[in-house]
Write a protein that holds these residues in place. Structure first.
Motif: not given
Length: 140
Positions: A44-57
């Motif tokens: 997933y992509v966080d609000q800063y544009g970085n890739l992460t494995d945490v769901h946006p919710d």
């Protein structure tokens, strides 16, 4: 007839290469990604544009105050100051905000005069789909 020294060395190198190739094949077989679930493969992509494995919710929404203001629309009434960092003769440009160093888009339809690069201005800002935009721009 007996093999010469160079023939023996050549055959040793060839056998070593075959061994290394077999080891790499076994390593690829043991480390393959086949059979993983879809959730294990998603990023997933966080609000800063970085890739992460945490769901946006599930992501923590710790945004800077100026972004929260722009999203709620409360910043429309607030006056900001900045410097014109670029202005084209085609009627658009960018303003760098003083306190946050954000770049805001400005269009000639939002001006109360003519702008040039380096002018100190006051403005209101609005969040658009493409980013922040300066409204009611006035030269100070």
């Amino acid at each position: 007839m007996a093999d010469s020294f160079s023939k023996k060395e050549h055959s040793k190198k060839k056998a070593q290469k075959l061994n290394e190739k077999a080891q790499r094949r076994e390593e690829r077989k043991s480390n393959n990604n086949k059979g993983k679930s879809l959730e294990d493969m998603l990023v997933y992509v966080d609000q800063y544009g970085n890739l992460t494995d945490v769901h946006p919710d599930d992501q923590k929404a710790d945004q800077p105050a100026y972004i929260r203001e722009a999203e709620t629309g409360s910043s429309i009434d607030k006056e900001y100051t900045g410097v014109v960092s670029y202005y084209s003769d085609k009627g658009y440009g960018f303003i760098t905000q003083d306190n946050s160093k954000d770049n805001l888009f400005v269009h000639s339809s939002d001006l109360s005069g003519t702008l040039s690069q380096g002018d100190k201005v006051s403005f209101k800002k609005q969040k658009t789909t493409k980013g922040l935009r300066a409204l009611d721009v006035k030269i100070i």
